[in-house]
Design an enzyme around this catalytic site. Sequence first.
Site, PDB file in Angstrom:
ATOM      1  N   GLU A 207       0.884  -1.177   0.000  1.00 21.44           N
ATOM      2  CA  GLU A 207       0.000   0.000   0.000  1.00 21.44           C
ATOM      3  C   GLU A 207       0.908   1.210   0.000  1.00 21.44           C
ATOM      4  OE1 GLU A 207      -3.323   0.243  -0.065  1.00 21.44           O
ATOM      5  OE2 GLU A 207      -3.800  -1.889   0.027  1.00 21.44           O
ATOM      6  N   CYS A 241      -2.135   9.521   2.530  1.00 16.60           N
ATOM      7  CA  CYS A 241      -1.630   8.929   1.278  1.00 16.60           C
ATOM      8  C   CYS A 241      -2.514   9.273   0.084  1.00 16.60           C
ATOM      9  CB  CYS A 241      -1.500   7.425   1.421  1.00 16.60           C
ATOM     10  SG  CYS A 241      -3.035   6.630   1.871  1.00 16.60           S
TER      11      CYS A 241
HETATM   12  P1  NAD Z   1       8.147   4.686   5.059  1.00 15.50           P
HETATM   13  O1  NAD Z   1       8.179   3.881   3.813  1.00 15.50           O
HETATM   14  O2  NAD Z   1       9.294   5.560   5.347  1.00 15.50           O
HETATM   15  O3  NAD Z   1       7.997   3.718   6.341  1.00 15.50           O
HETATM   16  C1  NAD Z   1       6.986   2.739   6.451  1.00 15.50           C
HETATM   17  C2  NAD Z   1       7.487   1.613   7.359  1.00 15.50           C
HETATM   18  O4  NAD Z   1       8.631   0.997   6.787  1.00 15.50           O
HETATM   19  C3  NAD Z   1       7.870   2.050   8.755  1.00 15.50           C
HETATM   20  O5  NAD Z   1       7.429   1.100   9.698  1.00 15.50           O
HETATM   21  C4  NAD Z   1       9.400   2.073   8.710  1.00 15.50           C
HETATM   22  O6  NAD Z   1      10.007   1.752   9.946  1.00 15.50           O
HETATM   23  C5  NAD Z   1       9.720   0.998   7.703  1.00 15.50           C
HETATM   24  N1  NAD Z   1      10.935   1.300   6.946  1.00 15.50           N
HETATM   25  C6  NAD Z   1      11.443   2.532   6.640  1.00 15.50           C
HETATM   26  N2  NAD Z   1      12.564   2.402   5.893  1.00 15.50           N
HETATM   27  C7  NAD Z   1      12.765   1.090   5.727  1.00 15.50           C
HETATM   28  C8  NAD Z   1      13.764   0.314   5.047  1.00 15.50           C
HETATM   29  N3  NAD Z   1      14.764   0.900   4.381  1.00 15.50           N
HETATM   30  N4  NAD Z   1      13.673  -1.029   5.084  1.00 15.50           N
HETATM   31  C9  NAD Z   1      12.657  -1.617   5.728  1.00 15.50           C
HETATM   32  N5  NAD Z   1      11.695  -0.951   6.397  1.00 15.50           N
HETATM   33  C10 NAD Z   1      11.743   0.385   6.397  1.00 15.50           C
HETATM   34  O7  NAD Z   1       6.786   5.481   5.011  1.00 15.50           O
HETATM   35  P2  NAD Z   1       6.243   6.556   6.054  1.00 15.50           P
HETATM   36  O8  NAD Z   1       7.075   7.788   5.955  1.00 15.50           O
HETATM   37  O9  NAD Z   1       6.055   5.943   7.388  1.00 15.50           O
HETATM   38  O10 NAD Z   1       4.791   6.843   5.462  1.00 15.50           O
HETATM   39  C11 NAD Z   1       4.552   7.763   4.454  1.00 15.50           C
HETATM   40  C12 NAD Z   1       4.407   7.096   3.104  1.00 15.50           C
HETATM   41  O11 NAD Z   1       3.446   6.055   3.193  1.00 15.50           O
HETATM   42  C13 NAD Z   1       3.853   8.038   2.045  1.00 15.50           C
HETATM   43  O12 NAD Z   1       4.497   7.776   0.826  1.00 15.50           O
HETATM   44  C14 NAD Z   1       2.379   7.661   1.939  1.00 15.50           C
HETATM   45  O13 NAD Z   1       1.778   7.966   0.718  1.00 15.50           O
HETATM   46  C15 NAD Z   1       2.441   6.193   2.189  1.00 15.50           C
HETATM   47  N6  NAD Z   1       1.182   5.720   2.720  1.00 15.50           N
HETATM   48  C16 NAD Z   1       0.414   4.894   1.964  1.00 15.50           C
HETATM   49  C17 NAD Z   1      -0.809   4.475   2.442  1.00 15.50           C
HETATM   50  C18 NAD Z   1      -1.698   3.571   1.647  1.00 15.50           C
HETATM   51  O14 NAD Z   1      -2.652   3.064   2.213  1.00 15.50           O
HETATM   52  N7  NAD Z   1      -1.471   3.368   0.368  1.00 15.50           N
HETATM   53  C19 NAD Z   1      -1.238   4.878   3.696  1.00 15.50           C
HETATM   54  C20 NAD Z   1      -0.419   5.723   4.434  1.00 15.50           C
HETATM   55  C21 NAD Z   1       0.788   6.121   3.948  1.00 15.50           C
END
Ligand code: NAD
Length: 453
Positions: A207, A241
């Site tokens: 997602e 998002c």
């Molecule tokens: P992110 O990708 O930075 O982090 C998400 C999760 O992944 C966190 O738990 C984090 O600890 C983990 N993570 C971060 N870097 C990682 C890595 N290198 N390897 C493995 N795990 C890692 O995202 P965010 O900043 O928490 O959220 C914002 C993003 O999420 C935006 O792009 C937004 O559009 C998207 N989002 C999508 C939805 C959806 O339903 N489609 C919902 C909410 C947010």
Amino acid sequence: MHPLVKLQKDWFKEGHTRSYEFRKEQLKKIKKMLVTFEKPILQALKFDLGKSEHEAYTSEIAFLKKEIDDHMKHLKEWMEPVRVKTPITHTGSKNFIIKEPYGTALIIAPWNYPIQLALAPVIGAVASGNTVIIKPSELTPTVSWVIKRMIEQYFPPHYIAVLEGDKEVTEELMDQPIDYVFFTGSVPVGKKIMEQASRRLIPVTLELGGKSPAIVHKDANIDLAAKRIAWGKFLNAGQTCIAPDYLYIHHEVKEDFIRALKKYIIEFYGEESLLNQDFVKIVNRSHFDRVSSYLDEGHILIGGRVDSRNLRIEPTVMDQVTWTDQVMQEEIFGPVLPLLTYAELDEVINQINEKPKPLALYYFGENEEQQERVTHSISFGGGCINDTLFHILNSHLPFGGVGESGIGSYHGKASFDTFSHEKSMLKQTTKFDQNIRYPGSKLGLKAVKALMG
Ligand code: NAD
């Protein structure tokens, strides 16, 4: 194997999660847990993100309760094996699909709706009979702590557990024989998750995010469009998002739209939104610096002020931006709305089609032919005509992206299906045998062709 993963996989194999009664009981428990922990959840959301009680309750807790009710209501029916047709060549057999849990599911959550996005997939995973490991976001540590405490209070670790931490924790878990990964987060991290999952061929739901456009055509109800865009864009300070990331506005209605948008921003957040304690803050300093830096580009029509001490940015509308500006190069994920002006709908469709497929798209306009044209000529995850965000709140609509905005979907039955493997089964009769498939069958080739095609 990681001890927690081993614990869950061993317990899963004992078959405890198979029955309808067990799963229904667990869904009830999740609902009770949300009621018991309502206050700490609301306080943690206030502390980490500055969410008002109204916003926190409606966009996080209420959504989950509704989702649980929906799962409880339909669970029995969703769990039933699905009978399928029996072709003439299979006469005598029964054919059906069994919905089978994968096993141990890993749910990786982001920070923007840190309760809802960690627990909504859990509802689906539990309903489908999986065990669950939740990895909440480290950027909302108070919420992460509350999630851990409440899960520990209500569920044993061999069934549902929380592992807190940053990417190291995720990376370690992704190296384990997990049976399903459900990731919500950014596109770059989503790609890494898929890469890691491919090593063990772990099925994934991704997602993700990206730049979701809103289009306001000249025949739109301008006042209502402005009101619904103001709500969808500035809810959670734009850290949603599926928020409209940027806006295409038809040049003939631009002035009226901007006037109406300003009116609604003031109505929702006041003249001094930086002082409004109910207006959500930016999650941390680095995101604050990133979003604030966009304000140096383009021309600010509304807002534009920031409070760097409290990490707040006013609802801001920018004009005269181009696709080469930084604000148009990446997902904004903040309360900044850039405007692009257009004359022909075709230019808009062509430009959007040149970009990665958006997670959401919103079209405002009364003409049904044009609504259809936009809907069918652009590929995007899902969206609304004459509204923003609202499609996500209908549990009958699967929610997810396409292309760069994600893989798979969930909510309602789609959640149950996402966390279930479809096991196709044929139960053959032993009362007779059709010899046609065997070598030396007495039926001529002509007859075989007539039967099998
Ligand atoms: P992110 O990708 O930075 O982090 C998400 C999760 O992944 C966190 O738990 C984090 O600890 C983990 N993570 C971060 N870097 C990682 C890595 N290198 N390897 C493995 N795990 C890692 O995202 P965010 O900043 O928490 O959220 C914002 C993003 O999420 C935006 O792009 C937004 O559009 C998207 N989002 C999508 C939805 C959806 O339903 N489609 C919902 C909410 C947010």
